[in-house]
Design a protein around this motif. Structure first.
Motif, short mmCIF file in Angstrom:
data_model
loop_
_atom_site.label_atom_id
_atom_site.label_comp_id
_atom_site.label_asym_id
_atom_site.label_seq_id
_atom_site.Cartn_x
_atom_site.Cartn_y
_atom_site.Cartn_z
N LEU A 1 0.83 -1.21 0.00
CA LEU A 1 0.00 0.00 0.00
C LEU A 1 0.86 1.26 0.00
O LEU A 1 0.55 2.24 -0.69
N THR B 1 -3.06 1.12 8.26
CA THR B 1 -3.62 0.45 7.09
C THR B 1 -4.80 1.25 6.53
O THR B 1 -4.93 1.44 5.32
N TYR B 2 -5.66 1.72 7.42
CA TYR B 2 -6.81 2.56 7.04
C TYR B 2 -6.34 3.82 6.31
O TYR B 2 -6.86 4.20 5.26
N ASN C 1 -4.93 3.01 2.82
CA ASN C 1 -6.02 2.69 1.91
C ASN C 1 -6.73 3.96 1.43
O ASN C 1 -7.13 4.05 0.26
N GLU C 2 -6.93 4.92 2.34
CA GLU C 2 -7.55 6.19 1.96
C GLU C 2 -6.72 6.88 0.87
O GLU C 2 -7.26 7.39 -0.11
N GLN D 1 -6.90 4.92 -2.50
CA GLN D 1 -8.20 5.07 -3.15
C GLN D 1 -8.34 6.44 -3.82
O GLN D 1 -8.88 6.56 -4.91
N GLU E 1 -5.76 -8.78 -1.92
CA GLU E 1 -6.70 -7.90 -2.58
C GLU E 1 -8.11 -8.08 -2.00
O GLU E 1 -8.85 -7.12 -1.82
N ARG F 1 -8.32 -6.25 1.17
CA ARG F 1 -8.41 -4.82 0.92
C ARG F 1 -9.82 -4.42 0.54
O ARG F 1 -10.35 -3.40 1.01
N GLU G 1 -12.37 -1.83 2.32
CA GLU G 1 -12.98 -0.71 1.61
C GLU G 1 -14.48 -0.66 1.85
O GLU G 1 -15.06 0.42 2.01
#
Length: 380
Positions: free
Chosen positions: A272, A306-307, A310-311, A314, A365, A368, A372
């Motif tokens: 990530l 991790t959050y 991911n933000e 995205q 994936e 993930r 999401e």
């Protein structure tokens, strides 16, 4: 010449010691230290008791620099002397004196030598969750000076801060010099400067130092410790020693805050981070992690990291400015509410999946995507 089998399979193993053991006082020769560190590298993080740690006598001989047929008489003298060596560990008002090895067994028929650690070393080598230091064995196996090995360990212990102040008398005892170089200029010439040169040339760190004086006398040293630059690689495409080094570098950061992360957890986070930060992903990841760890309102910092990543990923994929995502408290993107409870569940699931060791890129994936879905209600 050292055995290729040992170099390839074992030198890339990790050495993990409690910090109290890193800072213990003892004097071992270069060969004795390498034997001890090689044995420690065979300990699994899941071991709850010591085992008999074995290696072929031929390879043991080569590990010590001997060529040709094993010299059993010399090997036996080395292990006998090792059993006599004592280390001192200070814990508060207590001073503990222990031996490293309590039992050695040579089996000429099978061609193996086995050694057992003193059972009282268990708290310093087994099931360590906090106050410990980890480094790659290969970084010390090429060092020729016993002082260099001990200096390297002490500097790795403080690497996560980047600085360490050590009193000169304490340092002498910890590296095994004792009263040998009572005059500072001799200690500097025989221990400090050779160690700085050798560590810089052969390990993953470099260091400088400045002298702290009282009434013109050097009483302490302030060390500045830096990690050598690591070439960025694509973790999705390659898993090698460089990735292991990156994991240890990152582990040093999180363990400074009494946290722990598995190597497989790090791999997922690194994937990530590469997508979120690009070429300079490792430095950015470390800085971001430190900022998250320093926040008091985040209960599960690894899950929050991790959050956060991911933000960012995205937003990049959606063509939105990822720099709007920050870790500062009270911002628009990283919201004011406490990190949701389900993030704890996500972190536990991530750890459980990691320990299984069977995940594929598709599994990653899928995890993930599940994350999401959970995040949707927290977005604007």
């Amino acid at each position: 010449m050292q055995a290729p089998a040992i170099q390839q399979q074992q030198y890339n193993s990790a050495v993990t010691k409690a910090n109290a053991l890193i800072e213990a006082n003892y004097k071992l020769s270069t060969l004795e230290q390498k034997i001890i560190l090689y044995l420690i590298s065979q300990i699994s993080k899941d071991d709850d008791d010591f085992k008999m740690y074995s290696l072929p006598i031929q390879e043991f001989s080569e590990l010590l620099g001997y060529r040709g047929s094993p010299k059993y008489t010399e090997l036996r003298e080395i292990t006998k002397n090792l059993m006599r060596k004592v280390l001192e560990i200070r814990e508060g008002q207590k001073l503990k004196q222990l031996s490293w090895v309590s039992y050695v067994e040579y089996d000429v028929h099978s061609g193996y030598v086995s050694l057992a650690f003193d059972p009282r070393l268990k708290p310093y080598l087994l099931q360590l969750k906090r106050e410990f230091t980890t480094y790659r064995l290969k970084n010390v196996m090429e060092l020729k000076s016993s002082y260099s090995i001990r200096m390297y360990e002490l500097l790795k212990r403080w690497q996560y801060i980047g600085e360490a102040v050590l009193r000169l008398d304490d340092l002498r005892m910890m590296v095994g010099a004792g009263d040998k170089y009572s005059e500072y200029h001799n200690f500097k010439k025989r221990v400090l400067n050779p160690a700085r040169k050798e560590i810089s040339e052969k390990t993953d760190i470099i260091f400088t130092y400045e002298e702290i004086r009282e009434k013109r006398k050097v009483v302490a040293l302030r060390f500045q410790i830096k990690e050598k630059a690591i070439e960025p690689i694509a973790i999705e495409e390659k898993k090698d020693a460089t990735v292991d080094d990156q994991y240890l570098q990152f582990l040093a950061v999180v363990q400074a805050y009494d946290r722990y992360i598995t190597e497989k957890q790090f791999t997922k986070i690194a994937i990530l981070a590469q997508k979120a930060f690009g070429d300079n992903w490792m430095d950015e990841l470390i800085q971001t992690t430190r900022r998250i760890m320093q926040r008091n309102d985040i209960r599960e910092p690894i899950a929050f990291l991790t959050y956060f990543l991911n933000e960012k990923v995205q937003r990049i994929q959606a063509g939105i400015d990822p720099n709007e995502v920050t870790v500062h408290s009270g911002t628009k993107v990283v919201r004011r509410e406490i990190v949701p409870d389900w993030l704890r569940d996500y972190e536990e699931k991530l750890a459980a999946e990691s320990s299984g060791g069977k995940e594929t890129d598709e599994d990653i994936e899928q995890m993930r995507r599940e994350l999401e879905e959970r995040l949707k209600k927290y977005r604007d």
